[in-house]
Design an enzyme around this catalytic site. Structure first.
Site, PDB file in Angstrom:
ATOM      1  CB  THR A 253      -0.834  -0.073   1.082  1.00  0.00           C
ATOM      2  OG1 THR A 253      -1.629  -1.206   1.194  1.00  0.00           O
ATOM      3  CG2 THR A 253      -1.867   1.233   1.266  1.00  0.00           C
ATOM      4  CB  CYS A 346      30.958   4.095  18.140  1.00  0.00           C
ATOM      5  SG  CYS A 346      31.765   3.781  19.883  1.00  0.00           S
TER       6      CYS A 346
END
Length: 406
Positions: A253, A346
């Site tokens: 949709t 990180c």
């Protein structure tokens, strides 16, 4: 004689991380809200559905116009990452289905993870031969190198992927020349233009360009909207199945509200693009000069681009600060009211150097001192001057902290 006026001060926190996400533009927020309240499924045939379909297609028209594409070529997605995945994996599947010998996938060494990781997936699980198009010390690819790579055996290449402009150091790639090379060897080229949209003119009509990925939240639309331009002649397979929407390439949709917000941001970002690009480039140069004066040992990464010839994104400033940890600079700047980025990942609390900077030839120690400052439509001279004024003290504190593990 009156005393000189002190420099203007920003009214509040200074946002210098527009490359990560641009603050939502009021026009985009209104467009989303209005369509959410109207509702309707664009695939429904009743009046509510037709109204939603009209909003959706008008939005698609606006996005297509900004990319110099036909509306039917614009496949709406949830963002740049989905668009990149659809392009890389979809082109691979279509090309290898036609000729199983097409196993080579060529990507630049500075691609966003949304391109790099799908390419690595194809290598690890689908038998692709991943090859890297290297960059120079400024982060720029060489069309002659790509030509040499393709010329060895063009029939064995499934696709090439090179970003329009780098998200970390702002280097703009010679896309027109790269596309010409791909056209010469009849190899599809996918371009991640997420950072270029709203900053540079983009044309899907460049000979040899097959697919282009863009994202809404980089230009002021809410997160969750994007698009992939797929040329009419492009051979690409869908990743999802479950409906025939959008040429069968992206079923499900359709999000009329998301498309409306994306289109509103596109209209605003491209309406005054040349003027806004000039303004941001001037601010960028002011910030570069200011940082160099405030912290002489800081090193600009990426091209300087003076005069403004389009070698660097107009709103991108990227420096490395020797002896400093990028995260230390980021947190100290944040505490002082400045939102910036290291441009690096990180993992488990351990700082990792930027893959982009390593590809440009920096060693790990130098790359760890990266800091990216990116400007946007709301950025001002006061923002730039405030950062430059605060930077020497912040840099001194980060330098005193040193590198973790050093």
């Amino acid at each position: 004689m009156s005393d000189p006026q002190p420099p203007a001060q920003p009214a509040g926190p200074v946002y210098l991380d527009h490359a990560a996400t641009h603050p939502v533009l009021p026009a985009a927020a209104r467009a989303v809200q209005e369509q959410l309240l109207r509702g309707g499924n664009p695939s429904s045939l009743h009046a509510s559905g037709r109204a939603a379909r009209r909003v959706l297609e008008e939005s698609r028209d606006a996005i297509a116009a900004a990319l110099e594409a036909d509306p039917v070529e614009v496949i709406l997605t949830s963002g740049g990452t989905e668009a990149d995945n659809l392009a890389v994996k979809g082109l691979w599947e279509a090309r290898t289905a036609q000729h199983p010998s097409r196993r080579r996938v060529i990507v630049s060494s500075i691609e966003h993870p949304a391109v790099q990781e799908p390419a690595e997936h194809l290598s690890q699980h689908c038998g692709a031969q991943l090859e890297v198009l290297e960059v120079d010390e400024l982060g720029r690819t060489d069309p002659a190198q790509l030509k040499a790579m393709l010329a060895r055996d063009p029939g064995s290449v499934a696709l090439v992927a090179v970003m329009w402009a780098n998200n970390e150091v702002g280097t703009v790639q010679p896309i027109a020349e790269l596309a010409e090379v791909c056209a010469e060897f009849q190899v599809p080229l996918h371009v991640d233009a997420v950072q270029a949209l709203g900053a540079l003119p983009i044309s899907s009509r460049l000979p040899g360009l097959t697919t282009i990925a863009v994202s809404g939240h980089k230009i002021g639309a809410p997160v969750g909207s994007g698009a992939l331009v797929v040329g009419r002649a492009a051979q690409i397979r869908p990743l999802l199945h479950g409906g025939g929407q959008q040429r069968g390439l992206r079923p499900g949709t359709l999000d009329a509200a998301g498309a409306a917000g994306f289109a509103a941001a596109v209209r605003e970002a491209t309406a005054d693009l040349p003027e806004q690009a000039r303004r941001l480039a001037q601010l960028r140069d002011r910030l570069i000069d200011g940082i160099r004066a405030a912290v002489p040992q800081a090193v600009l990464r990426g091209p300087l681009d003076r005069p403004h010839s389009g070698l660097r994104l107009p709103g991108n400033v990227h420096f490395t600060f020797p002896g400093c940890e990028g995260d230390s600079l980021l947190f100290l700047l944040d505490a002082a009211g400045f939102a910036t980025s290291t441009g690096s990942a990180c993992t488990a609390g351990v700082p990792r150097p930027s893959r982009v900077l390593l590809a440009m030839g920096l060693d790990e120690r130098t790359a760890r001192g990266a800091q990216r400052f990116t400007l946007g439509r709301g950025s001002t001279e006061a923002d730039v001057d405030a950062l430059v004024a605060a930077l020497p003290q912040i840099h001194a504190r980060a330098l005193a902290a040193g590198l973790s593990g050093a």
